[in-house]
Design an enzyme around this catalytic site. Structure first.
Site, PDB file in Angstrom:
ATOM      1  N   ASN A   1     -22.649  98.687 -26.264  1.00 51.13           N
ATOM      2  CA  ASN A   1     -22.751  99.467 -27.487  1.00 51.13           C
ATOM      3  C   ASN A   1     -22.038  98.209 -28.699  1.00 51.13           C
ATOM      4  O   ASN A   1     -22.623  98.316 -29.723  1.00 51.13           O
ATOM      5  CB  ASN A   1     -21.804 100.452 -27.609  1.00 51.13           C
ATOM      6  CG  ASN A   1     -20.367 100.378 -26.901  1.00 51.13           C
ATOM      7  OD1 ASN A   1     -20.430 100.093 -25.478  1.00 51.13           O
ATOM      8  ND2 ASN A   1     -19.326 100.397 -27.720  1.00 51.13           N
TER       9      ASN A   1
ATOM     10  N   THR B   1     -17.976 128.083 -22.558  1.00 53.23           N
ATOM     11  CA  THR B   1     -19.213 128.796 -23.031  1.00 53.23           C
ATOM     12  C   THR B   1     -20.040 127.317 -23.750  1.00 53.23           C
ATOM     13  O   THR B   1     -19.682 126.565 -24.322  1.00 53.23           O
ATOM     14  CB  THR B   1     -18.933 129.592 -24.173  1.00 53.23           C
ATOM     15  OG1 THR B   1     -18.000 130.696 -23.839  1.00 53.23           O
ATOM     16  CG2 THR B   1     -20.021 129.969 -24.960  1.00 53.23           C
TER      17      THR B   1
ATOM     18  N   HIS C   1     -25.563 112.717 -30.567  1.00 47.79           N
ATOM     19  CA  HIS C   1     -25.458 111.939 -31.605  1.00 47.79           C
ATOM     20  C   HIS C   1     -25.844 110.555 -31.931  1.00 47.79           C
ATOM     21  O   HIS C   1     -25.670 109.773 -32.950  1.00 47.79           O
ATOM     22  CB  HIS C   1     -24.143 112.187 -32.200  1.00 47.79           C
ATOM     23  CG  HIS C   1     -22.980 111.208 -31.794  1.00 47.79           C
ATOM     24  ND1 HIS C   1     -22.579 110.194 -32.450  1.00 47.79           N
ATOM     25  CD2 HIS C   1     -22.300 111.489 -30.644  1.00 47.79           C
ATOM     26  CE1 HIS C   1     -21.464 109.666 -31.626  1.00 47.79           C
ATOM     27  NE2 HIS C   1     -21.266 110.296 -30.532  1.00 47.79           N
TER      28      HIS C   1
ATOM     29  N   GLN D   1     -26.357 104.458 -25.258  1.00 47.25           N
ATOM     30  CA  GLN D   1     -27.068 103.433 -26.222  1.00 47.25           C
ATOM     31  C   GLN D   1     -28.540 103.434 -26.072  1.00 47.25           C
ATOM     32  O   GLN D   1     -29.312 102.691 -26.906  1.00 47.25           O
ATOM     33  CB  GLN D   1     -26.546 101.975 -26.105  1.00 47.25           C
ATOM     34  CG  GLN D   1     -25.123 102.097 -26.901  1.00 47.25           C
ATOM     35  CD  GLN D   1     -24.898 102.293 -28.431  1.00 47.25           C
ATOM     36  OE1 GLN D   1     -25.939 102.062 -29.179  1.00 47.25           O
ATOM     37  NE2 GLN D   1     -23.882 102.818 -28.785  1.00 47.25           N
TER      38      GLN D   1
ATOM     39  N   SER E   1     -25.513 111.017 -25.034  1.00 47.48           N
ATOM     40  CA  SER E   1     -24.927 111.752 -26.026  1.00 47.48           C
ATOM     41  C   SER E   1     -25.772 111.782 -27.297  1.00 47.48           C
ATOM     42  O   SER E   1     -26.304 111.084 -27.784  1.00 47.48           O
ATOM     43  CB  SER E   1     -23.577 110.706 -26.329  1.00 47.48           C
ATOM     44  OG  SER E   1     -23.108 111.110 -27.735  1.00 47.48           O
TER      45      SER E   1
ATOM     46  N   GLY F   1     -20.736 111.740 -24.995  1.00 49.36           N
ATOM     47  CA  GLY F   1     -20.676 110.708 -23.969  1.00 49.36           C
ATOM     48  C   GLY F   1     -19.476 110.497 -23.070  1.00 49.36           C
ATOM     49  O   GLY F   1     -19.359 110.291 -22.020  1.00 49.36           O
ATOM     50  N   THR F   2     -18.333 110.696 -24.020  1.00 50.45           N
ATOM     51  CA  THR F   2     -17.185 110.506 -23.305  1.00 50.45           C
ATOM     52  C   THR F   2     -16.869 111.345 -22.311  1.00 50.45           C
ATOM     53  O   THR F   2     -16.214 110.839 -21.107  1.00 50.45           O
ATOM     54  CB  THR F   2     -15.994 110.644 -24.484  1.00 50.45           C
ATOM     55  OG1 THR F   2     -16.140 109.761 -25.358  1.00 50.45           O
ATOM     56  CG2 THR F   2     -14.576 110.510 -23.874  1.00 50.45           C
TER      57      THR F   2
ATOM     58  N   CYS G   1     -15.011 102.916 -32.035  1.00 55.90           N
ATOM     59  CA  CYS G   1     -14.096 103.411 -31.105  1.00 55.90           C
ATOM     60  C   CYS G   1     -12.726 102.448 -30.981  1.00 55.90           C
ATOM     61  O   CYS G   1     -11.655 103.053 -30.779  1.00 55.90           O
ATOM     62  CB  CYS G   1     -14.451 103.763 -29.758  1.00 55.90           C
ATOM     63  SG  CYS G   1     -16.127 104.042 -29.822  1.00 55.90           S
TER      64      CYS G   1
END
Ligand SMILES: *Cc1c(COP(=O)(O)O)cnc(C)c1O
Length: 392
Positions: A154, A242, A206, A182, A204, A74-75, A329
């Protein structure tokens, strides 16, 4: 598996990877480790797996596979959307519109761009964390080159009127980005219909039961954006490096599972959430932060007066309950959350906040347990506070 050793209520910070996801990944971590750019068979097999995952992502978003670009999470997707658009369009203007409640992965790139001569408008948000589309319209200038508004916050879980904001952006011909990290698996997305005005969308893995360190940026065909990673020709020359093959494969499986039956899943999580919400709000001097209805199905964010969020977390941890103050975060950095401050909470109240985010790791028993432990912990902490005078 025997007895559960903790109650996990921090799904907005991260989630476990589902067994099907881990199983799909295993194959590409072990003997089938080829580089997708290589020409021999184990390379070609990895390429096919990456392209299959791209199709799974596209299907999950109602998009075309060519519009999906894999990133490290996400970042990176947020950084790419904001800085990549700003640099690509800097000759047309230097004005960006965003909100003060964005994740730092959007806010800090905006602050960085301010040091490079860009001008950023931070829209007002109301006490529930909602952005008013009329404020977006009013903030637009001749030199506006990007609008970025998150889909769901979030910390407080508030859902923003993204389709409406997109419509305004499209009418003015301004690229529109949304951080949708989210909402995957919680709001059905369709980039061709309901979200046809969204030009870029971050996600993202995760946050929806896939592995960490992998994500994607949806970029609508024809949208102008500079490269963020320079190097090899991967991702059609737009994002060098990669591919994280196993991660990408896991994310593909995860989005397939997460978008299979969104409504039924939301209903289940909401049921747990609403029982917890009702029970916690029975604790005196407690408020719910974020919009009462327009919020993520699993999100609860409370403020307990006369209490320090950090102490509350530590005591909950002793009872093996995982929650958070603000967001993962920002923990470790001093001061109240920028989101709670932006929705108008005084620092004293913002400091006493607790976010509990529910998901697939939770059951009715978890709710029972938290409702047994939390009121006692709050009471204990208040008893130690010099400011608290119980009203009897
Ligand atoms: C978690 C999160 C991010 C960052 O994603 P990572 O994959 O952890 O880098 C960005 N935006 C929002 C809204 C998030 O919840």
């Amino acid at each position: 598996m025997g007895e559960k050793h903790f109650v996990y209520m921090d799904h907005a910070a991260t989630t476990f990877s589902k067994p099907e996801v881990v199983e799909a990944m295993r194959y590409f971590l072990k003997e089938h480790f080829g580089n997708p750019s290589a020409l021999y068979s184990i390379g070609r097999e990895a390429r096919e797996a990456v392209e299959t995952a791209r199709e799974q992502l596209a299907k999950g978003l109602g998009a075309e596979p060519e519009e999906i670009y894999f990133t490290s999470g996400g970042t990176e997707s947020d950084n790419w959307a904001v800085k990549g658009t700003a640099f690509a369009r800097r000759k047309e203007g230097k004005h960006i519109i965003t909100t003060p409640i964005e994740h730092h992965a959007v806010l800090y790139p905006c602050e960085y761009l301010e040091t490079k001569g860009f001008d950023v408008t931070y829209l007002p948000v109301d006490g529930d964390g909602l952005v008013d589309p009329a404020d977006v319209e009013a903030a637009i200038r001749d030199d506006t080159i990007l609008i970025s508004v998150m889909y769901a916050n979030n910390e407080v879980g508030t859902l923003e009127p993204v389709p409406e904001i997109g419509k305004i952006a499209a009418e003015k011909g301004i690229p529109f980005h949304t951080d949708a990290v989210q909402v995957i698996g919680k709001v059905p997305l369709d980039m061709k219909r309901a979200h046809s005005d969204v030009d870029m969308l971050s996600l993202s893995s995760h946050k929806f039961y896939g592995p960490k360190g992998v994500g994607a940026l949806y970029i609508r065909k024809g949208v102008e954006i500079d490269n963020y990673m320079h190097g090899g020709a991967q991702e059609r020359g737009k994002r060098a490096g990669t591919e994280n093959v196993a991660g990408i494969v896991g994310m593909g499986k995860a989005i397939e599972l997460a978008t299979a039956d969104i409504e039924a899943h939301n209903k289940e999580i909401r049921k747990l959430r609403d029982r917890l919400r009702k029970g916690v709000l029975e604790i005196p001097h407690t408020r719910l932060n974020g919009h009462p209805e327009k919020r993520l199905p699993g999100n609860l964010n409370f403020s307990f007066e006369f209490i320090e969020g950090e102490s509350l977390l530590l005591m909950l941890d002793q009872a093996r309950i995982c929650g958070s103050t603000g967001s993962a975060c920002t923990s470790g950095s001093a001061g109240p959350s920028h989101v709670l401050t932006a929705i108008g909470l005084p620092p004293k109240i913002a400091q006493g906040s607790l976010r509990l985010t529910l998901g697939d790791a939770n059951s009715e028993e978890d709710i029972d347990y938290v409702l047994e432990v939390l009121p006692e912990v709050v009471e204990k902490l208040r008893a130690m506070s010099p400011f608290y005078k119980p009203t009897t």
